[in-house]
Motif scaffolding. Structure first.
Motif, short mmCIF file in Angstrom:
data_model
loop_
_atom_site.label_atom_id
_atom_site.label_comp_id
_atom_site.label_asym_id
_atom_site.label_seq_id
_atom_site.Cartn_x
_atom_site.Cartn_y
_atom_site.Cartn_z
N GLU A 498 -72.60 -64.07 -36.01
CA GLU A 498 -73.06 -65.32 -36.60
C GLU A 498 -72.13 -65.76 -37.73
OE1 GLU A 498 -76.76 -66.47 -39.41
OE2 GLU A 498 -77.32 -65.55 -37.48
N GLU A 553 -83.06 -64.58 -30.53
CA GLU A 553 -82.96 -64.23 -31.94
C GLU A 553 -81.69 -64.79 -32.56
OE1 GLU A 553 -83.21 -60.00 -31.98
OE2 GLU A 553 -85.40 -59.94 -31.90
N SER A 557 -81.76 -67.72 -35.40
CA SER A 557 -81.17 -67.41 -36.70
C SER A 557 -80.17 -68.48 -37.13
CB SER A 557 -80.48 -66.05 -36.64
OG SER A 557 -79.85 -65.75 -37.87
#
Length: 630
Positions: A498, A553, A557
């Motif tokens: 990320e 997820e 996020s």
């Protein structure tokens, strides 16, 4: 005075005296009434025995039906009388041997005994040969617990059969009677000194039955050379057949034969042992020797699980093998079974070492498109989870095969150190194999030029590893702590993905989206955001996260951090640009549309290579997202 001398005195005193000799009562002691009675009783025993033995003598012209009927068919009372007469005949022989070894009665008794033994030998053969089906090992083994209490050949056997009534089948009834008859004949012949004759017959007939049973089970004597030359597909079929055959052979064939042999020859421990050993030795050696031949073949990972199947079969049957082949003369058979276990264990350890080496030596340089799960990961984890199904067997094999390291390794990669249970050795070994895989994956992650994609690759593969562990027996071997630590590692990889994959997008917006900025600065931020977001979008529509939970997820996020930040900036600066010409091309995305675009990511379809512009006032996405269920 020696007894022989006493006999000579008595024999002389019983002869007629001349008329001029003194009175018998005045010159010699009176005859012993007891001796006269005993001798006459022995002679009577011989007479009774002769009538029955002659009747059933196939060589006698006086015999009416000895060649047609069986002594043990129909009314079995005469068979009892026959056996009893043989016992009485033996008693008479012992008497005359002790009291008058030159008596004609002894010669006569010996001749009758030989005749009787020939008849009983013939009956013994007939019962064995005509009752092959009712005395097959499967039938005998199924009644093992009741045979031990089976009566001898006496009247109460018939009482037992009558009492059993309909609770036993006709086959069982015939079998019980045949076993009682065989035991009675064997007892009689052994006690009469003719055990060798019935033993010879028994060995020939029963060995043929055991050999035939093994043949029908597909048990074949093979040489090491023959086994080594077999294609694996052919050998695997033979292993499958052996796994089925060994259970039937031990639990039925050999067990039933041991029961029958022990029952028939209960009168002699040595005969029981020699009979059973000679009958079963050849077949059992062939049966228990096959796994050793397999273990000596060339090792390969594909043979691991069949090798473990062989080991498991022997170890599970060992109590029965040890019990059935408990005689000293069976020691070679027990040794063969143990040797097969040892060789199979050695083969498993060798194959595990080779498996570990094959992971370390994997040299494939092709990266998986989209950062998905690597084929090596799938192969290794499937292999390891299958190994988990053999945890008890592997724990036994690895008990004396500790894993040694040249340098300290992080504890997080291994089960808790306080676990010293029976599975500790296999737990550490499997954890080590997983670690070898993960180390190899670290190297493969470097093949990706995009750092974010390399972290996604590591997250995907470690998540696959964790899923495999949680859904198999491996979880009980590695423990919850191991799973928790590796799940945390997945999160670290995801966070790195990320950070590296979306850093440009986040940095394209001002740190404080509410801060006052000039229209030119606002335009610059919108342009930078559009370029960064579209670049990330183009890349990540071709990236893939196979695990649905992890994929959601990751996107959630990113959305939770990006959408609120962009919304603040959008709401504060969009109005100031709305009157400028070409503002639609600058403000391409409404905040509510970003989630729709993010939802397209990480499916690996590669179809979202471009983004269609939408009006800044639009409240709906500019492209269809129906394929993802929205």
């Amino acid at each position: 005075m020696p007894r022989k001398g006493m006999r000579s005195v008595f024999m002389k005193s019983s002869s007629p005296s001349p008329s001029n000799s003194p009175s018998r009562s005045s010159t010699i002691p009176p005859l012993s009434p007891r001796h006269t009675f005993s001798e006459s009783l022995m002679e009577e025993n011989i007479e009774i025995a002769q009538s029955l033995i002659t009747k059933w003598d196939s060589n006698s012209q006086l015999s009416e039906f000895s060649n047609i009927n069986s002594l043990f068919n129909g009314d079995r009372s005469e068979a009892r009388q026959y056996l009893n007469s043989v016992k009485d005949l033996q008693t008479a022989m012992h008497y005359f041997i002790s009291h008058n070894s030159s008596s004609e009665n002894l010669v006569r008794a010996q001749f009758l005994m030989q005749t009787a033994m020939k008849r009983l030998e013939k009956e013994f053969y007939r019962i064995l040969s005509t009752n092959r089906e009712s005395l097959d090992p499967e039938s005998v083994s199924s009644r093992g617990s009741t045979i031990s209490s089976l009566s001898d050949f006496e009247e109460d056997l018939e009482d037992e059969l009558r009492t059993a009534g309909e609770s036993i089948s006709e086959v069982e009834r015939v079998s019980m009677a045949a076993m009682a008859d065989l035991k009675a004949i064997a007892d009689c012949m052994i006690s009469s000194g003719y055990g060798k004759e019935c033993v010879k017959i028994y060995k020939i007939i029963r060995k043929s039955i055991v050999d035939e049973g093994l043949y029908h089970l597909g048990v074949e004597k093979l040489s090491l050379n023959q086994v080594q030359k077999m294609d694996w597909n052919v050998l695997e079929l033979r292993i499958k057949n052996w796994l089925n055959a060994v259970k039937i052979a031990v639990k039925t064939l050999f067990y039933g034969e041991r029961i029958l042999c022990d029952h028939v020859f209960s009168a002699s421990a040595s005969i029981r042992e020699s009979c059973f050993t000679e009958i079963t030795k050849e077949g059992a050696m062939t049966l228990f020797g096959f796994p050793e031949l397999v273990a000596k073949c060339k090792k390969s990972s594909e043979k691991m699980f069949r090798t473990l199947d062989l080991y498991e079969a022997i170890i599970n049957l060992w109590p029965e093998i040890e019990s059935i082949f408990s005689y000293e003369s069976n020691s070679a058979l027990r040794t063969q079974a143990i040797n097969s276990l040892v060789k199979l264990g050695d083969a498993v350890r060798t194959m595990l070492t080779d498996f570990e080496s094959s992971i370390q030596k994997d040299s494939s340089k092709t990266s998986v498109p989209g950062g998905g799960v690597h084929p090596l990961t799938r192969y290794v984890m499937n292999y390891i989870t299958f190994l988990g199904d053999y945890s008890e067997i592997l724990a036994d094999i690895m008990a004396d095969w500790p894993l040694t390291f040249q340098s300290p390794l992080p504890e997080s990669y291994f089960p808790s150190s306080d676990d010293d249970g029976p599975f500790s050795a296999i737990s550490v070994r499997l954890a080590w194999l997983v670690l070898v895989l993960l180390c190899k994956l670290d190297g493969k992650a470097e093949l990706y030029k995009d750092v974010a994609l390399s972290y996604l690759f590591l997250a995907n593969n470690l998540q696959y590893v964790v899923n495999k562990v949680q859904s198999s027996n491996i979880k009980f071997l590695l423990g919850d702590n191991w799973v928790a630590k590796h799940e945390e590692k997945v999160k670290q990889y995801a966070a790195n993905y990320e950070r590296m994959g979306w850093s440009k997008v986040f940095s394209s917006l001002p740190e404080n989206p509410k801060a006052e900025i000039s229209p030119e600065q606002a335009k610059s931020y919108f342009k930078n955001f559009n370029a960064a977001f579209e670049e990330a979008y183009r890349k990540q529509t071709s990236w893939i996260v196979p695990d649905p939970k992890l994929r959601d997820e990751l996107k959630i996020s990113v959305a939770r951090k990006l959408v609120p930040l962009y919304r603040e900036y959008y709401e504060n600066h969009r109005v100031g640009l709305s009157r400028e010409c070409g503002s639609e091309s600058l403000v391409r995305y409404a905040p509510e549309n970003l989630n729709n675009y993010l939802s397209d990511l990480l499916y690996g379809n590669g179809g979202g290579g471009s983004i269609s512009s939408s009006s800044s006032s639009s409240s709906s996405p500019s492209r269809s997202h129906g394929r993802h269920g929205r």
